[in-house]
Design a protein around this motif. Sequence first.
Motif, short mmCIF file in Angstrom:
data_model
loop_
_atom_site.label_atom_id
_atom_site.label_comp_id
_atom_site.label_asym_id
_atom_site.label_seq_id
_atom_site.Cartn_x
_atom_site.Cartn_y
_atom_site.Cartn_z
N ASN A 173 23.03 55.57 70.84
CA ASN A 173 23.17 55.71 72.56
C ASN A 173 23.93 54.44 72.89
O ASN A 173 23.75 53.66 73.18
CB ASN A 173 22.00 55.97 73.26
N ASP A 174 25.57 54.88 73.16
CA ASP A 174 26.50 53.99 73.27
C ASP A 174 26.73 53.85 74.69
O ASP A 174 27.70 54.80 74.87
CB ASP A 174 27.50 53.91 72.27
N ASN A 175 26.35 53.38 75.54
CA ASN A 175 26.49 53.26 77.07
C ASN A 175 26.35 54.93 77.55
O ASN A 175 27.20 55.11 78.47
CB ASN A 175 27.90 52.56 77.23
N GLY A 176 25.36 55.55 77.11
CA GLY A 176 25.14 56.71 77.73
C GLY A 176 25.72 57.94 76.96
O GLY A 176 25.54 59.20 77.07
N THR A 177 26.47 57.49 75.73
CA THR A 177 27.18 58.60 75.04
C THR A 177 26.73 58.73 73.84
O THR A 177 26.67 57.63 72.90
CB THR A 177 28.75 58.14 74.87
N GLU A 178 26.13 59.80 73.36
CA GLU A 178 25.59 59.61 72.04
C GLU A 178 26.58 59.87 70.77
O GLU A 178 27.45 60.58 70.89
CB GLU A 178 24.63 61.16 71.73
N LYS A 179 26.43 59.00 70.01
CA LYS A 179 27.56 58.89 68.89
C LYS A 179 26.72 59.01 67.38
O LYS A 179 25.51 58.42 67.36
CB LYS A 179 28.41 57.60 68.83
N THR A 180 27.30 59.48 66.40
CA THR A 180 26.34 59.47 64.88
C THR A 180 27.28 58.82 64.15
O THR A 180 28.41 59.34 63.90
CB THR A 180 25.88 60.94 64.70
N ILE A 181 26.87 58.20 63.04
CA ILE A 181 27.60 57.46 61.99
C ILE A 181 26.66 57.49 60.87
O ILE A 181 25.59 57.02 60.88
CB ILE A 181 28.19 55.93 62.33
N ALA A 182 27.40 57.80 59.56
CA ALA A 182 26.51 57.82 58.44
C ALA A 182 27.19 57.08 57.35
O ALA A 182 28.73 56.79 57.06
CB ALA A 182 26.28 58.99 57.91
N PHE A 183 26.40 56.10 56.75
CA PHE A 183 26.81 55.47 55.62
C PHE A 183 26.40 55.94 54.23
O PHE A 183 25.24 55.85 54.10
CB PHE A 183 26.31 53.93 55.63
N THR A 184 27.18 56.37 53.30
CA THR A 184 26.41 57.16 52.03
C THR A 184 25.84 56.19 51.29
O THR A 184 25.19 56.93 50.33
CB THR A 184 27.70 57.90 51.41
N GLY A 185 26.28 55.13 51.19
CA GLY A 185 25.67 54.31 50.00
C GLY A 185 26.35 54.86 48.73
O GLY A 185 27.77 55.02 48.91
N ASP A 186 25.66 54.84 47.53
CA ASP A 186 26.52 55.61 46.45
C ASP A 186 25.94 56.95 46.29
O ASP A 186 24.59 57.18 46.44
CB ASP A 186 26.00 54.68 45.02
N ILE A 187 26.65 57.77 46.02
CA ILE A 187 26.31 59.28 45.95
C ILE A 187 26.03 59.73 44.47
O ILE A 187 26.98 59.31 43.76
CB ILE A 187 27.35 60.31 46.42
N GLY A 188 25.08 60.39 44.07
CA GLY A 188 24.59 60.63 42.88
C GLY A 188 25.31 62.06 42.41
O GLY A 188 26.13 62.56 43.35
N ARG A 189 25.15 62.33 41.15
CA ARG A 189 25.62 63.65 40.93
C ARG A 189 24.53 64.69 40.70
O ARG A 189 23.27 64.30 40.82
CB ARG A 189 26.40 63.46 39.59
N LYS A 190 24.90 65.91 40.69
CA LYS A 190 23.86 66.92 40.39
C LYS A 190 23.42 67.21 38.92
O LYS A 190 24.30 66.82 37.99
CB LYS A 190 24.66 68.47 40.85
N ASN A 191 22.13 67.59 38.71
CA ASN A 191 21.46 68.00 37.63
C ASN A 191 21.46 66.59 36.93
O ASN A 191 21.46 66.83 35.29
CB ASN A 191 22.42 69.05 37.03
N TYR A 192 21.23 65.50 37.20
CA TYR A 192 21.16 64.22 36.62
C TYR A 192 19.51 64.04 36.13
O TYR A 192 18.75 64.61 36.86
CB TYR A 192 21.35 62.99 37.47
N PRO A 193 19.39 63.50 35.06
CA PRO A 193 18.11 63.55 34.64
C PRO A 193 17.12 62.72 35.43
O PRO A 193 17.50 61.50 35.88
CB PRO A 193 18.25 62.69 33.08
N VAL A 194 15.85 63.18 35.92
CA VAL A 194 14.69 62.67 36.70
C VAL A 194 15.01 62.79 38.00
O VAL A 194 14.16 62.96 38.88
CB VAL A 194 14.71 61.09 36.30
N LEU A 195 16.31 62.30 38.61
CA LEU A 195 16.83 62.51 39.97
C LEU A 195 17.02 63.77 40.58
O LEU A 195 17.60 64.38 39.79
CB LEU A 195 17.96 61.46 40.25
N ASN A 196 16.62 63.76 41.99
CA ASN A 196 16.99 65.04 42.68
C ASN A 196 18.58 64.79 43.09
O ASN A 196 19.07 63.99 43.21
CB ASN A 196 16.31 64.94 44.17
N ASP A 197 18.95 66.07 43.32
CA ASP A 197 20.53 66.26 43.63
C ASP A 197 20.64 65.57 44.94
O ASP A 197 19.84 65.53 45.86
CB ASP A 197 20.82 67.81 43.65
N PRO A 198 21.84 65.12 45.49
CA PRO A 198 22.14 64.77 46.76
C PRO A 198 21.76 65.49 47.80
O PRO A 198 22.14 66.90 47.61
CB PRO A 198 23.55 64.28 46.77
#
Length: 463
Positions: A173-198
């Motif tokens: 909430n920036d002075n009454g206006t809603e704003k959204t921002i995302a920081f991805t960090g590092d994005i994984g790959r699909k079908n990687y062992p052990v880890l879920n897909d992004p």
Amino acid sequence: MKLTIHGAAQQVTGSMHLLQVGQYKILIDCGLDYERDHNVQLNENFAFRPEEIDVVVLTHAHIDHSGNLPTLVRRGFNGQILCTAPTAELSELLLLDSVNIFMRKEQTSRKHNRKRPGQGRQPLYLQKHVMDTVDRFVTIGFNRPFRINGDIELTFIPVGHLLGAGAAVFKVNDNGTEKTIAFTGDIGRKNYPVLNDPQPLPPVDYLVCESTYGGRYHTKDKTIEETLTEVIDRACIKESGRLIIPAFSIGRTQALVFSLNKIFSKGLLPPVKVFVDSPMASMATTVFRKHHSMLNGDAQDFYQKLGDEFEFENLTYIESLKDSRQVSNYFEPCIIISSAGMLEGGRIQDHLYNNIQNYYCTILFIGYCAKGTLGFRLLRGDPIVHIKDRDLAVYATIKKTDLFSAHGDHEDLIDTIKQQDSGKLKNIFLVHGETSSMQAMADALDSDGYKVTIPEKDLTYEF
């Protein structure tokens, strides 16, 4: 709302982004800048006053995102560090290991500067500073909005890449206006062992996106199991030799062990002795077991049918240095998994020292090796390498695969961004990549109407 990219601007390492809402300051990640590693002071001096940071948000545990947190604390930061539970636990392991690396470098520096007192390399931080940092961790679950203050809400969205890794999505909430921002960090790959897909990110106004593999694509003609089976069959079965796999202790080793478990449990190869020679890998595996519910469906199914993904017959986790040295006396075919992945320290150097001149040894690289490292020189094909104060001829077979890279490639990154409506996404800031990678992504996105900025270091953007 203001955004300043203080690290990983037109380079890969040292992620550090400052988001300011009014007078409230949020630091997203605080990573070590490897390109400044030769000079402690360059990592020690921040472009802002650490005591003025209100809160830190940590996307995941890797050192290029977490590694400068103890310096921040040592220099005056006294707020909370928000992250997921696995990120907190894995960060502690990695930060304590960084202290050991700093101390070894200090000892080496003192040895080389005996005649010049005061010229030794001072450690960036000590164990005390790591424990002070760990005390500041506050853990948050995935997909659970957390109100930082009356105007700012944070949600972590799973992105694969590493256990606990999450994109940080802010609703402001920036002075009454809603704003959204995302920081991805590092994005994984699909079908990687052990880890879920992004997981897809929610619609946002602004996106700060990594670009490590921009313009590059992973190999897709073979699966991990097919590649490993082929290499093991040749190195250990047909040649009755040994296979050495340098692997980072956290993330890469667990993916590798699970893949080997599947190969041997299916009977695709005769049994082969496997040594995991890394105490930190053993500790990290305990964290993976603790957070088993966060592993992917493949790992969950395997556990239900066959048991522990990270344990199988003929697998031995080596703890003591004495037992590590005894591996050299094991003369049957075997697989040795050891860290560090780029060969710049750790027990892997002992195994290389003892086997680099062995015609019946294969060294399989499963990760990136930075320019100048021993791993880079071996992959380059150097006929002679320097290991432990000796020049040794390379007779071992050198192989490489990129299938264990936990980074999404160009296609994965573009797909992540294109989940956002180009008409509503106001700007994309590309970070954490070489300039050529960023440009390749910018070119691909520009044709679809996305606005892209390749930010300069320490330059503030206001919106």
